[in-house]
Write an enzyme that holds these catalytic residues in place. Structure first.
Site, PDB file in Angstrom:
ATOM      1  N   TRP A 357      -6.880   1.334   9.683  1.00 10.01           N
ATOM      2  CA  TRP A 357      -8.325   1.409   9.921  1.00 10.01           C
ATOM      3  C   TRP A 357      -8.982   0.048   9.696  1.00 10.01           C
ATOM      4  CZ3 TRP A 357     -12.607   2.137   6.032  1.00 10.01           C
ATOM      5  CH2 TRP A 357     -12.231   1.745   4.744  1.00 10.01           C
ATOM      6  N   ASP A 358      -8.264  -0.860   9.054  1.00  7.78           N
ATOM      7  CA  ASP A 358      -8.771  -2.217   8.817  1.00  7.78           C
ATOM      8  C   ASP A 358      -9.315  -2.828  10.113  1.00  7.78           C
ATOM      9  OD1 ASP A 358      -6.868  -1.395   6.917  1.00  7.78           O
ATOM     10  OD2 ASP A 358      -6.349  -3.438   6.359  1.00  7.78           O
ATOM     11  N   GLU A 488      -8.278   4.715  -2.887  1.00  8.98           N
ATOM     12  CA  GLU A 488      -6.977   5.389  -2.975  1.00  8.98           C
ATOM     13  C   GLU A 488      -6.560   5.670  -4.414  1.00  8.98           C
ATOM     14  OE1 GLU A 488      -4.515   2.781  -0.669  1.00  8.98           O
ATOM     15  OE2 GLU A 488      -5.046   3.750   1.220  1.00  8.98           O
ATOM     16  N   LYS A 600     -10.629   1.699  -6.588  1.00 10.03           N
ATOM     17  CA  LYS A 600      -9.834   0.624  -5.993  1.00 10.03           C
ATOM     18  C   LYS A 600     -10.680  -0.257  -5.066  1.00 10.03           C
ATOM     19  CE  LYS A 600      -5.688  -0.083  -3.161  1.00 10.03           C
ATOM     20  NZ  LYS A 600      -4.766   0.529  -2.212  1.00 10.03           N
ATOM     21  N   GLN A 601     -11.495   0.392  -4.259  1.00  5.88           N
ATOM     22  CA  GLN A 601     -12.247  -0.355  -3.243  1.00  5.88           C
ATOM     23  C   GLN A 601     -13.516   0.414  -2.881  1.00  5.88           C
ATOM     24  OE1 GLN A 601      -8.708   0.784  -0.763  1.00  5.88           O
ATOM     25  NE2 GLN A 601     -10.060   0.109   0.874  1.00  5.88           N
TER      26      GLN A 601
HETATM   27  C1  BGC Z   1      -6.075  -0.191   1.284  1.00  5.82           C
HETATM   28  C2  BGC Z   1      -6.316   0.468   2.619  1.00  5.82           C
HETATM   29  C3  BGC Z   1      -5.878  -0.481   3.711  1.00  5.82           C
HETATM   30  C4  BGC Z   1      -4.441  -0.929   3.503  1.00  5.82           C
HETATM   31  C5  BGC Z   1      -4.017  -1.999   4.486  1.00  5.82           C
HETATM   32  C6  BGC Z   1      -4.610  -0.563   1.169  1.00  5.82           C
HETATM   33  O1  BGC Z   1      -4.377  -1.220  -0.040  1.00  5.82           O
HETATM   34  O2  BGC Z   1      -6.402   0.687   0.236  1.00  5.82           O
HETATM   35  O3  BGC Z   1      -7.691   0.751   2.763  1.00  5.82           O
HETATM   36  O4  BGC Z   1      -5.992   0.142   4.946  1.00  5.82           O
HETATM   37  O5  BGC Z   1      -4.299  -1.479   2.215  1.00  5.82           O
HETATM   38  O6  BGC Z   1      -4.804  -3.135   4.370  1.00  5.82           O
END
Ligand code: BGC
Length: 769
Positions: A357-358, A488, A600-601
């Protein structure tokens, strides 16, 4: 490793040879041109720690899934962009001793990534075990104008001796992916050949039959004169080389120019592949290193003309952002709609080079503003072309009637991810794909994609959301159960606010598009409805879900709750954590992370960033002030969103801190993982941090909006964007904003809520204070 690389506006410079940082530098100094790329391995032999990496975009292998406990619905394979033929290799022997920086004494080592002109340079003096001292200067690049071509100029000067230099340029297909699930090799040789001054090797992937042919040719000069010594040929399994031996005197300089072409069956007919690849390498040789370098420099100058960001008064920030823009431009050029952007680009193997999804959430905004429309449109088309697979994917999980769930990770549309809490539950990705369609239309004003392709995608995603929501009679509301949000560090939660929000937003946007199509192009709508078997009662159902969706809130705190149970967790702030626990993902058990309140984000804040127009400043501030102190930013995708929101609410110091963290994440190895590769997709987030954060750029109702503010440390900041035919150079200081339109197309815009009209080629100046 803060500031291990020297600060410089246009270059990344490493001085001194530090073997322990070599793998980090191999990531940082990576090169690419959208079609292929490589880590910054050495040309000569190196027996120290190194992750050898050469990658060809779109050439992948379906590596059989490996999991501890199989769950129904898991994919059969995880696709990996393959490490392919090492084409940079040049073995050097000095009086029969192999040059290997791990085995000799090295001084004056310097590695430079010249981002302005797009090449990598390395120089050093090595003293070999027999006391012979040589000076080496190597320069190489991957051509931005000739997608198959890579070129090396490698010079050796004898400093304290006369003697024999043996030089062996080679191609070596005996490569492995270090992330291979079962330690398998992925390539078979189909053909090879070597003759004096030329060699090629053709490999085929063991599954899927991708063929890649690599061909090299080379030229030698001694003290500036072309020489043609006798060549010894060497061939073995997947390996070809030429060896020449040259007697030299002290101070002589021997230069080898190596020209390589890498072509794949993705672009050429199999029967012609060898011939074409050899021709391409030979044309490159005929044109010569200097001409190719000039082409390279011109092409990069054009890229920078359209995408540069200039920060005056802060070299660290300047270097950071240019590094990010450079990496993005060498990862994806948008010429092939079958390609996408892996989280590590061509700089490492982690994440398999697949699409996440990035791309939609982070990369599309960058390419929308800095490249021709076709580039982001191709990224959207990529998903449209995979719609059938997304519908199949949803079907495997039990959804029906044309509902689509796009994969968490994919190469060809099929799901590759195999952890249930992400594969089945991190479904917000579907929303990002819908939002990207909106973003494209909103930014460009071009609705052709929307009507021809986009609406079909939107309908399929909306169908998924409608089926994924459950009616809770207890709450008398729709709920979405068992999900993982962008954060996550919590899995299988109920009612992740962001997921519920983007689900309803998608359905609403789809309804809006259906309405507008109905008004303007009823026939097209009817055709689409019959193609996808669309029933009008779906509209009623979606409206009902949108109206009755449940959103978790904490009324006392006045915030949106990340998920139903979030406030049951022990509430601790990141600042109160013992530093030795950070990053928690390297220090805590997974169980402890899941039970903690640490984020986490950006999650709720990700939603507020996307839908900020719906919230007043006080609401944004309350949510930011609550979630920011609980966020550990252990995904590189996080700090940029926090920068943008901090800028929005006037928390300028925070915005600056977060920006630096985002932009120098790899250069300063913040998360201690740069050796795996750079965080390429999050680099687009860094760009967003400057342009959407400090520049305050938005597009609302077809109008470009700017609300710039400049961090205290900066004298001025300027960025280039393309907007609806105009090419704007937007420069701001504390006092003024200047916008130079570098094209003929005029535009309307608004700065701090005042409206302006900017003529084609015109200049606008606005006082900011
Ligand atoms: C992130 C995801 C991301 C993936 C690839 C993961 O660490 O939590 O949001 O899509 O890394 O960049």
């Amino acid at each position: 490793m803060k500031h291990y690389y020297e600060l410089d506006e246009w270059n990344i410079i490493e001085k001194g040879f530090n073997a322990c940082n070599n793998e980090i530098s191999e990531s940082i100094f990576s090169l690419g041109n959208g079609f292929m790329g490589q880590r910054a391995n050495f040309e000569e032999a190196y027996s120290g720690n190194s992750l050898s990496g050469n990658y060809i975009a779109g050439v992948y292998y379906p590596d059989k899934t490996r999991v501890g406990w199989w769950k129904n619905g898991y994919p059969e394979y995880f696709a990996k962009v393959l490490n392919s033929t090492n084409w940079i290799g040049i073995n050097i022997k000095v009086n029969d001793i192999t040059l290997d920086l791990a085995k000799c004494s090295v001084r004056e080592f310097k590695r430079v990534l010249n981002m302005k002109e797009g090449y990598l340079k390395r120089s050093f003096v090595a003293t070999l075990e027999n006391g012979n001292e040589i000076e080496v200067n190597a320069k190489r690049f991957i051509s931005m104008t000739r997608s198959e071509i890579g070129v090396i100029k490698y010079s050796i000067r004898l400093l304290n001796f006369s003697g024999k230099l043996e030089v062996s340029p080679y191609l070596d297909g005996n490569v492995v992916n270090c992330d291979s699930n079962y330690d398998e090799t992925f390539w078979d040789e189909t053909s090879k050949g070597a003759k004096p001054y030329e060699a090629y090797v053709m490999l085929k992937t063991k599954k899927l039959d991708f063929h890649v042919c690599t061909s090299m040719t080379f030229q030698l000069t001694k003290n500036g004169e072309i020489i043609k010594p006798i060549v010894t040929l060497n061939e073995s399994e997947k390996y070809v080389s030429n060896t020449v031996s040259v007697d030299c005197y002290k101070n002589d300089e021997l230069v080898i120019y190596k020209y390589v072409a890498n072509s794949s069956s993705r672009y050429y007919k199999l029967q012609e592949l060898i011939k074409i690849t050899r021709e391409l390498a030979s044309i490159a040789k005929k044109d010569g290193f200097e001409m190719l370098l000039e082409e390279q420099s011109k092409s990069w100058s054009e890229k920078w003309r359209e995408s540069d960001i200039v920060i005056k008064g802060d070299v660290s920030a300047q270097q950071g952002i240019r590094f990010n823009i450079f990496q993005l431009n060498q990862t994806y050029t948008g010429e092939d709609y079958r390609l996408n952007i892996g989280p590590k680009g061509f700089t490492g193997e982690k994440y398999g080079g697949g699409t996440y999804w990035d791309t939609e959430a982070y990369c599309i905004p960058f390419y929308l503003s800095t490249a021709k429309e076709k580039v982001s449109k191709n990224l959207l088309l990529y998903r449209y072309n995979q719609l059938g697979k997304a519908i199949e994917n949803a079907k495997k999980l039990g959804f029906k009637d044309g509902a689509a769930l796009y994969p968490m990770v994919t190469m060809n549309g099929e799901e590759c991810h195999n952890e249930w809490e992400i594969t089945f539950e991190e479904i917000h990705r579907n929303g990002a794909i819908a939002y990207a369609i909106y973003n494209y239309v909103n930014y460009t004003g071009d609705k052709s994609y929307l009507y021809e392709f986009g609406l079909e995608v939107l309908i399929a995603i909306s169908r998924f959301w409608a089926q994924r929501a459950t009616f809770s009679s207890k709450k008398n509301k729709y709920v979405i159960l068992g999900v993982t949000g962008p954060n996550e560090y919590e899995n299988n939660v109920n009612n992740n606010w962001y997921t519920n929000k983007i689900a309803c937003w998608t359905m609403q946007y789809t309804l809006n598009v259906i309405n507008s199509l109905n008004e303007h192009q009823g026939k097209t709508l009817d055709e689409l409805k019959s193609k996808v078997n669309f029933k009008d009662d779906e509209i009623i159902n979606w409206k009902n879900i949108i109206k009755n969706m449940y959103y978790p809130l904490d009324e006392e705190l006045g915030i949106f709750l990340q998920q139903d149970g979030y406030m049951d967790k022990e509430q601790i702030l990141v600042k109160d954590l013992d530093k030795k626990n950070i990053p928690i993902n390297q220090n805590w058990s997974w169980d402890r992370i899941l039970r903690s309140c640490f984020i986490k984000q950006a999650d709720v804040l990700q939603g507020i960033y996307l839908f900020e127009q719906e919230y007043d400043m006080a609401t944004i501030k309350r949510n930011f002030d609550f979630y920011e102190p609980r966020t550990v930013h252990e995904s590189s995708l996080s700090p940029c969103i926090h920068t943008i929101l901090a800028a929005k609410i006037g928390n300028h110091e925070k915005a600056y801190d977060m920006y630096l963290r985002a932009s120098r994440l790899d250069l300063d190895n913040y998360n201690n993982d740069t050796k795996d590769g750079c965080h390429t997709t999050s680099m687009a987030g860094t760009w967003m941090a400057v342009v959407h954060g400090f520049g305050g750029l938005r597009v609302i109702n077809n109008k470009l909006i700017l609300n710039p503010f400049i961090p205290d440390h900066w004298c001025s900041c300027s960025f280039k964007i393309m907007f609806r035919g105009a090419l704007l150079n937007i420069k701001f200081t504390k006092e003024t904003l200047q916008i130079q339109n570098e094209n003929e197309i005029p535009i309307n815009l608004s700065v701090h809520e005042n409206d302006y009209y900017l003529n084609g080629n015109g200049l606008l100046e606005v006082k900011l204070s």
